[in-house]
Design a protein around this motif. Structure first.
Motif, short mmCIF file in Angstrom:
data_model
loop_
_atom_site.label_atom_id
_atom_site.label_comp_id
_atom_site.label_asym_id
_atom_site.label_seq_id
_atom_site.Cartn_x
_atom_site.Cartn_y
_atom_site.Cartn_z
N THR A 154 -2.85 4.88 7.63
CA THR A 154 -4.57 5.24 8.23
C THR A 154 -4.77 3.99 8.93
N ALA A 155 -4.79 2.49 7.81
CA ALA A 155 -4.97 1.14 8.43
C ALA A 155 -4.76 0.94 9.27
N PRO A 214 -2.16 5.92 2.81
CA PRO A 214 -3.36 4.71 3.06
C PRO A 214 -2.99 3.09 4.49
N ARG A 215 -1.83 3.14 4.17
CA ARG A 215 -1.06 2.08 4.94
C ARG A 215 -0.60 2.40 6.68
N ALA A 232 -14.42 1.87 8.81
CA ALA A 232 -12.85 1.72 8.13
C ALA A 232 -12.33 2.58 6.57
N LEU A 234 -9.95 5.25 4.78
CA LEU A 234 -9.24 4.78 4.04
C LEU A 234 -9.33 5.35 2.86
N TRP A 275 0.98 -1.77 0.18
CA TRP A 275 -0.21 -0.11 -0.16
C TRP A 275 0.77 1.25 0.21
#
Length: 291
Positions: free
Chosen positions: A35-36, A32-33, A147, A151, A28
């Motif tokens: 955030t996840a 985004p990574r 989520a 994302l 990713w």
């Protein structure tokens, strides 16, 4: 002991399942990574607090968070990036958490933590029919609602991300409120007798005074209840208990639109740890009949 095992299993997830999440998220983009990863850490922390300080709301959080952790691990495994050994360890650890959250000791601890004075609270069993689709879908919808928006925003999809954020969070909140009803269903032993508090079947909690209880004992799950009995089990027949009252009592059964009045002198309910409830009821001078 079961509660201790649950806490230990959950505490180990950053180690036992963390590598699977890291491997799955590695391709990713950075934002985004990150955030996840933040969302996964928040999930882990929320459930950890619920396990360390059991409360009824914590039961809802844990019953939602543990399956979501399993779902996240399963998605990571399906990506094909984690090693087989890491995938197996992560799946076993999260399945153990889901199983331990579902068994009576944790639910009992959460219910008892909200007791007033000389009360003993025994959660009522979750209706089995809910496990056939409604509960899993609701839990996944909560995770997606929380989520999806962040994302997408982190991935640069601003318009869609804002829409899902505005829609997803309220939907997740409403679903959590509905799921929380399952954590507020109790049979309560009080000094005056027995109380059934079940917002899914009763408009209001009802007290059965000890002096009016003719008997409390196991109900045979293979025998259909008599027509004049009030069956509050919602399909959870195993481990059910019947209480016999010396006269008809007014019950206000919850329906879709309004409370419906009915009268009964036999009430059947399905608590967790039913044998323990009967033992404690006997010690409180409530007449208990063995099967």
């Amino acid at each position: 002991m079961n509660l201790l095992l649950l806490r230990l299993a959950w505490v180990t997830l950053p180690i036992t399942a963390g590598s699977v999440a890291a491997d799955a998220l590695r391709p990713w983009d950075a934002t985004p990574r990150a955030t996840a990863e933040v969302l996964l850490w928040l999930l882990w922390l929320a459930v950890l607090v619920a396990l360390l300080a059991p409360r009824p709301v914590g039961l809802t959080i844990a019953r939602t968070g543990a399956p979501l952790a399993f779902a996240a691990v399963a998605l990571g495994v399906l990506s094909g990036r984690p090693s087989p050994i890491a995938s197996s360890v992560a799946l076993v650890a999260t399945i153990a958490c889901v199983a331990l959250v579902a068994i009576p000791p944790f639910a009992r601890a959460c219910a008892q933590s909200a007791a007033y004075g000389d009360e003993e609270r025994f959660p009522l069993k979750v209706p089995p029919v809910l496990f056939l689709g409604i509960l899993p879908v609701a839990v996944l919808a909560v995770g997606a609602g929380i989520a999806a928006g962040p994302l997408l925003l982190a991935g640069g999809k601003i318009v869609l991300g804002l829409i899902l954020l505005a829609v997803g969070l309220p939907v997740a909140w409403l679903l959590m409120r509905s799921l929380h009803l399952l954590s507020r269903r109790w049979a309560v032993l009080v000094p005056a007798g027995l109380v059934i508090a079940d917002p899914m079947t009763l408009a209001d909690p009802i007290l059965f005074p000890r002096e009016h209880i003719l008997g409390l004992g196991p109900a045979d799950p293979k025998i259909r209840p008599p027509g004049d009995a009030a069956d509050l089990r919602l399909g959870a027949a195993l481990g059910s208990i019947a209480v016999l009252i010396d006269e008809d009592v007014d019950l206000y059964r919850r329906t879709r639109h309004e409370a419906e009045s009915t009268r009964a002198h036999v009430i059947i309910f399905a608590p967790v740890a039913s044998a323990e409830l009967l033992d404690h009821a006997k010690s409180r001078r409530i007449t208990v009949h063995a099967k």
